[in-house]
Design an enzyme around this catalytic site. Structure first.
Site, mmCIF file in Angstrom:
data_model
loop_
_atom_site.group_PDB
_atom_site.id
_atom_site.type_symbol
_atom_site.label_atom_id
_atom_site.label_comp_id
_atom_site.label_asym_id
_atom_site.label_seq_id
_atom_site.Cartn_x
_atom_site.Cartn_y
_atom_site.Cartn_z
ATOM 1 N N GLY A 11 0.827 -1.203 0.000
ATOM 2 C CA GLY A 11 0.000 0.000 0.000
ATOM 3 C C GLY A 11 0.859 1.249 0.000
ATOM 4 O O GLY A 11 2.034 1.231 -0.395
ATOM 5 N N GLY A 13 2.241 2.936 2.475
ATOM 6 C CA GLY A 13 3.415 2.857 3.322
ATOM 7 C C GLY A 13 4.479 1.922 2.774
ATOM 8 O O GLY A 13 5.647 2.285 2.652
ATOM 9 N N VAL A 77 1.491 -13.059 4.219
ATOM 10 C CA VAL A 77 2.218 -13.315 5.456
ATOM 11 C C VAL A 77 1.203 -13.602 6.552
ATOM 12 O O VAL A 77 0.323 -12.784 6.827
ATOM 13 C CB VAL A 77 3.106 -12.113 5.837
ATOM 14 C CG1 VAL A 77 3.753 -12.347 7.204
ATOM 15 C CG2 VAL A 77 4.167 -11.883 4.774
ATOM 16 N N GLU A 169 -18.395 10.357 1.126
ATOM 17 C CA GLU A 169 -18.115 10.274 -0.308
ATOM 18 C C GLU A 169 -18.999 9.241 -0.985
ATOM 19 O O GLU A 169 -19.509 9.465 -2.093
ATOM 20 C CB GLU A 169 -16.630 9.959 -0.517
ATOM 21 C CG GLU A 169 -15.730 11.129 -0.126
ATOM 22 C CD GLU A 169 -14.253 10.792 -0.076
ATOM 23 O OE1 GLU A 169 -13.440 11.724 0.002
ATOM 24 O OE2 GLU A 169 -13.922 9.586 -0.102
ATOM 25 N N ASP A 297 -1.867 2.485 8.997
ATOM 26 C CA ASP A 297 -3.093 2.268 9.770
ATOM 27 C C ASP A 297 -2.893 1.376 10.986
ATOM 28 O O ASP A 297 -3.659 1.463 11.949
ATOM 29 C CB ASP A 297 -4.170 1.638 8.873
ATOM 30 C CG ASP A 297 -4.640 2.584 7.790
ATOM 31 O OD1 ASP A 297 -4.337 3.782 7.888
ATOM 32 O OD2 ASP A 297 -5.310 2.126 6.848
#
Length: 448
Positions: A11, A13, A77, A169, A297
């Site tokens: 993602g 990160g 994982v 949204e 997150d």
């Protein structure tokens, strides 16, 4: 032998960390169960037929193809042994590391009611978005052929649970799609029968935003005829709709945008969790394991100084990307034998779009709403997209939709069979199904 950095998650990160280490004298292995990086902030537009999945996703291998020290492994994982410094994949293989960067994101939180997931889909993946899109489109198809006005109204009622940025949204986009695009394609559908309900347990929409911007967002939603219910709790979700407090709302489509929780890998780490997140040190490392980091997150971090001091950092893409760059610098400093520095967050602000030329945005002392906020939101999101092709296609699609009110990705694929709307025949006053039958129906829906 070069040191080995294992990054779990492709993602914002994970991908940022890999790119930041492209010149470091290390080997990088990025592991993700998907082969693509997904731009999650625009996932709701796939769910509402504004964009196609390929517009907001890019293969991870193509992003890292010029990074000669990076290798991509497609796999999941399932556990990490922080003492032995290795991770285990679902196929039984193990990968050792010198540094570990966990950026695995979160999953939808139903707050103890996982059985609701059968009827209220979250929005975390392309599969979720396509499933929601098909359910909305199929609801209109069913309504076009439904002679019963009451049942047709239920088919054209859409409930969004959670009024954070994703929920706001989604509600605005569903309303625009339903009232400005789809109703023109159908002959029987009455625009007055279309109903979009946004539910929030807090006393206002967009709780993290400034109160004035929250009020502006509410006004803009109401301009799109979105029915807003704040201070309301969801007590039941089934195949007929959702119960908000004592009021049952018959609905064909319930979207869950109310909360997140850690993925199973985080729960299996055996480390201290705070609010379901890994409680990390001020340098983003896991306490007791300086060679392992948690970012994005899944990381719980309260900065002592700088922007956001004294408050847990929000689960935003800029936070994950800043933490990723910081971790990359730490790894380089470790290689050079230099001391580490604490992570310092720079607040980039928050934004939420509500519809065509409608949005709210805040950054430091700046507060914007309406057209200016929408333009700022558009530029920022296009900037963060990866790849010229995606930026061009998204900009073109947005301009075309803004100009014509048309949405081009209104496809029904029936990948897992069409949703069943039979349960809508039961009214809110009808007797409940016996628990055994309801459990069987849920198991059947899950199997499908």
């Amino acid at each position: 032998m070069e040191k080995h950095v294992v990054i779990v998650g492709g993602g914002f990160g994970g991908l940022t960390a890999a790119r930041a280490l492209r010149r470091a004298p290390v080997r990088i292995t990025l592991i993700d169960r998907e082969n693509h990086h997904l731009f999650q902030p625009l996932l709701y537009q796939v769910a509402t037929a504004g964009l196609s999945p390929a517009d907001i996703a890019v293969p991870i291998r193509s992003v890292l193809r010029k990074h000669r020290n990076a290798r991509v492994v497609m796999g999941e994982v399932v556990s990490a042994d922080l003492d032995r410094r290795e991770v285990a994949l679902e196929d039984g293989s193990r990968v050792g590391y010198d540094w570990l960067v966990l950026s695995v994101g979160t999953r939808t939180n139903y707050f103890g009611h996982d059985e609701w997931a059968v009827h209220a889909r979250g929005l975390k993946s392309i599969g979720d978005a396509i499933g929601i899109r098909e359910r909305i489109l199929l609801a209109f198809e069913a309504a076009e052929r439904e002679p019963d006005p009451e049942r047709r109204e239920a088919l054209l009622t859409f409930v969004v649970i959670g009024a954070g940025p994703t929920g706001v949204e989604m509600a605005g986009a569903i309303s625009e799609l339903s009232r400005q695009t789809l109703r023109r394609d159908f002959r029987v559908v009455d625009p007055r029968s279309i109903r979009v309900v946004l539910v929030e347990m807090a006393d206002r929409v967009l709780p993290p935003f400034d109160a004035k911007l929250s009020a502006a967002a509410r006004r803009q939603l109401e301009e799109l005829a979105v029915e807003i219910r704040t201070g309301s709790r969801v007590t039941e979700v089934d195949g007929r709709g959702a119960r908000i407090g004592d009021d049952f709302i018959p609905s064909s489509t319930v979207v869950w945008a109310s909360g997140v929780r850690p993925v199973p890998l985080v729960e299996r780490l055996g480390v201290e969790l705070e609010r379901g997140q890994v409680a990390v040190s001020d340098d983003c490392s896991i306490p007791g394991h300086p060679d392992a980091f948690a970012i994005g997150d899944i990381a719980y971090l309260v900065p002592k100084e700088g922007d956001g001091a004294g408050e847990p950092l929000p689960g935003l893409a800029p936070v994950a990307m800043q933490q990723a760059r910081h971790v990359a610098r730490i790894i380089e400093r470790d290689l050079e034998g230099r001391p580490r520095e604490p992570f310092r967050y720079r607040d980039k602000g928050m934004m939420a779009t509500i519809g065509r030329s409608r949005a709210v945005a805040q950054a430091r002392g700046l507060r914007l709403s309406g057209l200016l906020a929408w333009l700022a939101w558009t530029l920022v999101h296009v900037f963060y997209l990866i790849g010229f092709r995606n930026r061009f296609l998204v900009m073109f699609n947005w301009f075309w939709s803004w100009l014509t009110f048309k949405r081009g990705s209104r496809l029904i694929a029936h990948r897992q069979g069409p949703p069943r709307f039979d349960a809508l025949q039961r009214r809110s006053g009808a007797p409940e199904e016996p628990p055994a039958e309801r459990a069987g129906a849920a198991a059947e829906a899950t199997a499908e």
